[in-house]
Design an enzyme around this catalytic site. Structure first.
Site, PDB file in Angstrom:
ATOM      1  CG  HIS A  98      39.287  75.207  46.855  1.00  0.00           C
ATOM      2  ND1 HIS A  98      39.521  74.073  46.119  1.00  0.00           N
ATOM      3  CD2 HIS A  98      39.565  76.254  46.024  1.00  0.00           C
ATOM      4  CE1 HIS A  98      39.908  74.395  44.890  1.00  0.00           C
ATOM      5  NE2 HIS A  98      39.956  75.713  44.823  1.00  0.00           N
ATOM      6  CG  ASP A 156      38.499  71.418  47.655  1.00  0.00           C
ATOM      7  OD1 ASP A 156      37.381  71.937  47.478  1.00  0.00           O
ATOM      8  OD2 ASP A 156      39.400  71.453  46.802  1.00  0.00           O
ATOM      9  CG  ASP A 216      41.496  76.923  41.904  1.00  0.00           C
ATOM     10  OD1 ASP A 216      40.428  76.527  42.397  1.00  0.00           O
ATOM     11  OD2 ASP A 216      41.555  77.765  40.986  1.00  0.00           O
TER      12      ASP A 216
END
Length: 296
Positions: free
Chosen positions: A274, A245, A118
C-alpha cells in the site's frame, strides 16, 4: 481548539531525512512542509496519506531534485511536524481540503504536478478538480475519490474497525505492515516520531472513518463534483498503482475510462504494498520525471 505540537527533538537524526523544515500558518495552525530544489522550477507536489507524513517521500525527493524539479511535501494537519488539534470534532474531510487549499493559495503555487496516494489522493484530487488552473499533471497511486456510491473492500472495513476500536495504534508497525520491504527499527521509529503519546493520534485514528462510504456522507456531494470535473480533465493524468495493495488494487481502471487526460498514456502497475513509496520510491520518481518530460 486545543492544539498539540510535537517537540522538535522527536525529529532529530531521522534516517535518510536531511531536509530542512518549512512552516506556514493556516487557520491559526502551523503547517509543516518540505521545499527542495530550484525555486524557479515548476513544482512537484507530493501528498502523503494516513497515518504517514512527509517522511514517506524521502526516497523520491532526491532523484526528483536531481532531475531539476522543485519538490514540495507538506504534512497534513494532525500529522508529522504539523499541528495536531486534539479533539475529533476539529477534523473533517472538508477541513483537510480547506487547510491544504489555504496553504496552496498562501504560497501562490501553480504549474503543479501532483503525486498523491491514500488520503493524499482524497485531498489532492479535490484540490486539482477545484483549482485546476494551478495544476499541470496528476499522478495517482493507490488511492481514489470515494463518493459513497461504491462498495468498499473488506480490507478497508477491517481497517476502519481497527482504527476506531483497537486499544493500541502503533503507527510504525501499521506502516510497516503496508510495505513489501522490511522497514528497519529506525524507520518504524521515524513514523512513530510525530506521536509522543495517544493524545497526538486523533487524526490518525479518525481519518479512516471520514472516508465517504455512504451516498449521504457529508463529503459525498463535493467528491461527486470533483469526479465530474476530472471527467473533463485533458491534462496528463497517470495512474501508478501497486500490485500488492488489497484495498485499492484494480481501482485504476475507472480512471482510465473516465479522465480524457488518462488516454494514450502508459499507465504503470509496479510491485509493492500500500505504501508503495517505501518499496519503489526511486522508480516512482523516475516515472513522474518521464511523464513531465513527455516520455510516457
Amino acid at each position: 481548539m486545543d492544539i498539540l505540537r510535537t517537540p522538535e527533538e522527536r525529529f532529530d537524526a531521522l534516517p535518510d531525512f536531511p531536509f530542512q523544515p518549512q512552516y506556514a500558518q493556516v487557520a491559526g495552525l502551523r503547517l509543516h512542509y518540505l521545499d527542495e530544489g530550484p525555486r524557479d522550477a515548476a513544482p512537484v507536489l507530493l501528498l502523503h496519506g494516513e497515518p504517514t507524513w512527509s517522511y514517506l517521500y524521502r526516497f523520491m525527493i532526491p532523484p526528483l531534485v536531481a532531475a531539476g524539479h522543485r519538490v514540495l511535501a507538506p504534512d497534513l494537519i494532525g500529522f508529522g511536524r504539523s499541528d495536531k488539534p486534539s479533539a475529533a470534532t476539529d477534523y473533517s474531510y472538508a477541513a483537510q481540503v480547506g487547510w491544504m487549499t489555504d496553504w496552496l493559495v498562501q504560497l501562490d503555487l501553480g504549474d503543479l504536478a501532483l503525486f498523491c496516494q491514500d488520503w493524499g489522493s482524497l485531498i489532492g484530487l479535490r484540490l486539482a478538480a477545484e483549482q485546476a488552473d494551478r495544476f499541470r499533471a496528476i499522478v495517482l497511486s493507490n488511492g481514489g475519490l470515494p463518493t459513497g456510491d461504491q462498495s468498499m473492500p473488506p480490507a478497508f472495513r477491517a481497517w476502519q474497525r481497527f482504527a476506531r476500536h483497537s486499544p493500541v495504534f502503533p503507527i510504525g508497525r501499521i506502516v510497516a505492515s503496508g510495505t513489501r520491504r522490511r522497514l528497519s527499527p529506525a524507520e518504524r521509529a521515524a513514523y512513530d516520531a510525530p506521536f509522543p503519546d495517544r493524545s497526538f493520534k486523533t487524526a490518525a485514528r479518525l481519518l479512516p472513518s471520514l472516508v465517504p462510504t455512504t451516498p449521504d456522507d457529508p463529503a459525498a456531494a463535493a467528491n461527486r463534483q470533483a469526479w465530474a470535473a476530472l471527467g473533463e480533465w485533458t491534462k496528463p493524468f497517470l495512474t501508478c498503482f501497486s500490485t500488492g495493495d488489497p484495498i485499492t488494487r484494480g481501482g485504476d481502471r475507472a480512471w482510465h475510462a473516465h479522465v480524457p487526460g488518462a488516454r494514450r498514456l502508459s499507465h504503470q502497475r509496479i510491485p509493492g504494498g500500500h505504501f508503495v513509496q517505501e518499496d519503489q520510491g526511486a522508480r516512482l520518481a523516475s516515472i513522474i520525471d518521464d511523464l513531465l518530460a513527455g516520455r510516457l
